[in-house]
Design a protein around this motif. Structure first.
Motif, PDB file in Angstrom:
ATOM      1  N   ARG A  47       0.798  -0.931   0.080  1.00  0.00           N
ATOM      2  CA  ARG A  47      -0.163  -0.122   0.073  1.00  0.00           C
ATOM      3  C   ARG A  47       0.866   1.261  -0.033  1.00  0.00           C
ATOM      4  O   ARG A  47       1.214   1.665   1.127  1.00  0.00           O
ATOM      5  N   PRO A  48       1.118   1.902  -1.106  1.00  0.00           N
ATOM      6  CA  PRO A  48       2.133   2.913  -1.151  1.00  0.00           C
ATOM      7  C   PRO A  48       1.743   3.953  -0.508  1.00  0.00           C
ATOM      8  O   PRO A  48       2.760   4.953   0.152  1.00  0.00           O
ATOM      9  N   TRP A  49       0.540   4.393  -0.009  1.00  0.00           N
ATOM     10  CA  TRP A  49       0.260   5.482   0.788  1.00  0.00           C
ATOM     11  C   TRP A  49       0.620   5.322   2.262  1.00  0.00           C
ATOM     12  O   TRP A  49       0.605   5.894   3.154  1.00  0.00           O
ATOM     13  N   GLN A  50       0.595   3.906   2.583  1.00  0.00           N
ATOM     14  CA  GLN A  50       0.867   3.672   4.163  1.00  0.00           C
ATOM     15  C   GLN A  50       2.437   3.034   4.163  1.00  0.00           C
ATOM     16  O   GLN A  50       2.999   3.458   5.489  1.00  0.00           O
ATOM     17  N   ASN A  51       2.929   2.097   3.496  1.00  0.00           N
ATOM     18  CA  ASN A  51       3.997   1.533   3.805  1.00  0.00           C
ATOM     19  C   ASN A  51       5.169   1.609   2.670  1.00  0.00           C
ATOM     20  O   ASN A  51       6.300   0.625   3.092  1.00  0.00           O
ATOM     21  N   SER A  52       5.121   2.634   1.952  1.00  0.00           N
ATOM     22  CA  SER A  52       6.295   2.728   1.148  1.00  0.00           C
ATOM     23  C   SER A  52       7.512   3.391   1.785  1.00  0.00           C
ATOM     24  O   SER A  52       7.201   4.214   2.798  1.00  0.00           O
ATOM     25  N   ARG A  53       8.614   3.422   1.305  1.00  0.00           N
ATOM     26  CA  ARG A  53       9.610   4.020   2.030  1.00  0.00           C
ATOM     27  C   ARG A  53       9.436   5.487   1.996  1.00  0.00           C
ATOM     28  O   ARG A  53       9.925   6.342   2.916  1.00  0.00           O
ATOM     29  N   ALA A  54       8.749   6.060   1.220  1.00  0.00           N
ATOM     30  CA  ALA A  54       8.420   7.577   1.228  1.00  0.00           C
ATOM     31  C   ALA A  54       7.793   8.167   2.203  1.00  0.00           C
ATOM     32  O   ALA A  54       7.715   8.857   3.001  1.00  0.00           O
ATOM     33  N   VAL A  55       6.717   7.227   2.865  1.00  0.00           N
ATOM     34  CA  VAL A  55       5.976   7.452   4.034  1.00  0.00           C
ATOM     35  C   VAL A  55       6.372   6.785   5.199  1.00  0.00           C
ATOM     36  O   VAL A  55       5.611   6.732   6.358  1.00  0.00           O
ATOM     37  N   TYR A  56       7.702   6.019   5.194  1.00  0.00           N
ATOM     38  CA  TYR A  56       8.133   5.390   6.399  1.00  0.00           C
ATOM     39  C   TYR A  56       8.928   6.222   7.261  1.00  0.00           C
ATOM     40  O   TYR A  56       9.866   6.984   6.855  1.00  0.00           O
ATOM     41  N   VAL A  57       8.578   6.102   8.597  1.00  0.00           N
ATOM     42  CA  VAL A  57       9.296   6.834   9.470  1.00  0.00           C
ATOM     43  C   VAL A  57      10.162   5.819  10.503  1.00  0.00           C
ATOM     44  O   VAL A  57       9.672   4.771  10.908  1.00  0.00           O
ATOM     45  N   SER A  58      11.352   6.170  10.589  1.00  0.00           N
ATOM     46  CA  SER A  58      12.468   5.157  11.401  1.00  0.00           C
ATOM     47  C   SER A  58      12.805   6.120  12.694  1.00  0.00           C
ATOM     48  O   SER A  58      13.239   7.241  12.453  1.00  0.00           O
ATOM     49  N   HIS A  59      12.323   5.584  13.831  1.00  0.00           N
ATOM     50  CA  HIS A  59      12.804   6.514  14.998  1.00  0.00           C
ATOM     51  C   HIS A  59      14.132   6.239  15.390  1.00  0.00           C
ATOM     52  O   HIS A  59      14.413   5.008  15.955  1.00  0.00           O
ATOM     53  N   GLY A  60      15.212   7.003  15.458  1.00  0.00           N
ATOM     54  CA  GLY A  60      16.437   7.065  15.592  1.00  0.00           C
ATOM     55  C   GLY A  60      17.227   6.184  14.508  1.00  0.00           C
ATOM     56  O   GLY A  60      16.674   6.376  13.277  1.00  0.00           O
ATOM     57  N   ASP A  61      18.194   5.427  14.936  1.00  0.00           N
ATOM     58  CA  ASP A  61      18.848   4.682  13.749  1.00  0.00           C
ATOM     59  C   ASP A  61      17.987   3.586  13.100  1.00  0.00           C
ATOM     60  O   ASP A  61      17.247   3.298  13.898  1.00  0.00           O
ATOM     61  N   ASP A  62      18.153   3.297  11.853  1.00  0.00           N
ATOM     62  CA  ASP A  62      17.493   2.339  11.301  1.00  0.00           C
ATOM     63  C   ASP A  62      17.682   1.044  11.871  1.00  0.00           C
ATOM     64  O   ASP A  62      16.783   0.150  12.258  1.00  0.00           O
ATOM     65  N   THR A  63      18.972   0.942  12.378  1.00  0.00           N
ATOM     66  CA  THR A  63      19.273  -0.344  13.030  1.00  0.00           C
ATOM     67  C   THR A  63      19.740  -0.277  14.318  1.00  0.00           C
ATOM     68  O   THR A  63      20.599   0.472  14.448  1.00  0.00           O
TER      69      THR A  63
END
Length: 280
Positions: A47-63
């Motif tokens: 679902r591009p509007w929900q889970n594409s990298r463009a709308v993905y938020v990482s809290h802090g470092d990715d890993t």
């Protein structure tokens, strides 16, 4: 006027690879609408509007570093058992979803326990069931202490339960945001929402949170860096104004009283087999 925003999906995302694990996808841990808090398959419908990298938020470092990642998994496991037990004991609908918060609350609690601060919004756990979770944590802790003593070892589960208890006491609540918490709430709104979104409600919420932050900084003459989203939680800025420091001192006194209540001995009403499973 009010800030209106969409409720995000928040999870602890685990990606694993190794000689014994070959998964095409990962795992997500959160409190779900399915009536269960725990680990779920990470296979989402595209679902591009929900889970594409463009709308993905990482809290802090990715890993997370290995040690922090292992601690996060232990904290999440203990939190999931706690939430499921409280929901089952109280016969809550949907496994406690909404009554005990949402996916946001479950991960905010783990983040608070791991890093001493959360950047999630909105957090809705409050009132009697937040107190009930503290009471149940005390019971879990009594069982874990007894089993660790009997085994003559230091149990990592005890540390996780203690960290969760502190986090529950310190966790903010966004059901009704107090004036002294508005800046922190705006900081968390900005950190939680994606910078790009097809939904105008998200853009309005971001603009509104930044405007409210600017207004409060000007009104209280706070440092301009106060509400800038941090690159990582461990580097999050602290409140420095005299007014908020005074409020923090009052909170510390309240926290001491609440923690004293938590520290009292509680009756063993849990299942020691469950605690052994959690500690394994």
């Amino acid at each position: 006027s009010e800030l209106v925003t969409l409720l995000p999906h928040v999870c602890l995302e685990l990606k694993m690879a190794g000689p014994l694990v070959q998964l095409g996808t990962g795992l997500q841990a959160y409190q779900g609408t399915e009536g269960f808090t725990g680990f779920m398959p990470g296979q989402d419908v595209d679902r591009p509007w929900q889970n594409s990298r463009a709308v993905y938020v990482s809290h802090g470092d990715d890993t997370l570093p290995h040690d922090d990642a292992m601690r996060a998994v232990r904290l999440m496991s203990a939190m999931a058992a706690l939430s499921d037990v409280v929901a089952s004991d109280a016969n809550l609908p949907f496994g406690g979803y909404l009554t005990l918060g949402t996916c946001v609350d479950s991960i905010a609690l783990v983040q608070q326990a791991l890093l001493g601060r959360t950047s999630m919004f909105p957090i809705m756990l409050h009132g009697v069931y937040k107190s009930q979770m503290l009471v149940s944590l005390s019971r879990f802790r009594a069982i874990a202490d007894a089993e660790a003593t009997a085994a003559r070892r230091t149990d990592g589960l005890v540390d996780s339960l203690e960290a969760l208890a502190r986090a529950l006491i310190e966790l903010p609540c966004d059901v009704s945001v107090e004036p002294n918490d508005i800046l922190y709430a705006c900081e968390r709104i900005i950190a939680t929402l994606p910078s790009e979104s097809p939904f105008t409600a998200v853009q309005r919420a971001l603009q509104g949170a930044k405007a409210v932050s600017a207004h409060y900084k000007a009104a209280l003459r706070l440092p301009s860096s106060l509400v800038e989203p941090a690159a990582a939680f461990s580097d999050a800025s602290e409140f420095t104004s005299a007014a908020v420091l005074k409020d923090t001192a009052l909170r510390k006194r309240r926290t001491h009283r609440i923690r004293s209540l938590y520290s009292r001995d509680a009756a063993d009403v849990g299942d020691s087999a469950l605690m052994r499973a959690l500690g394994s």
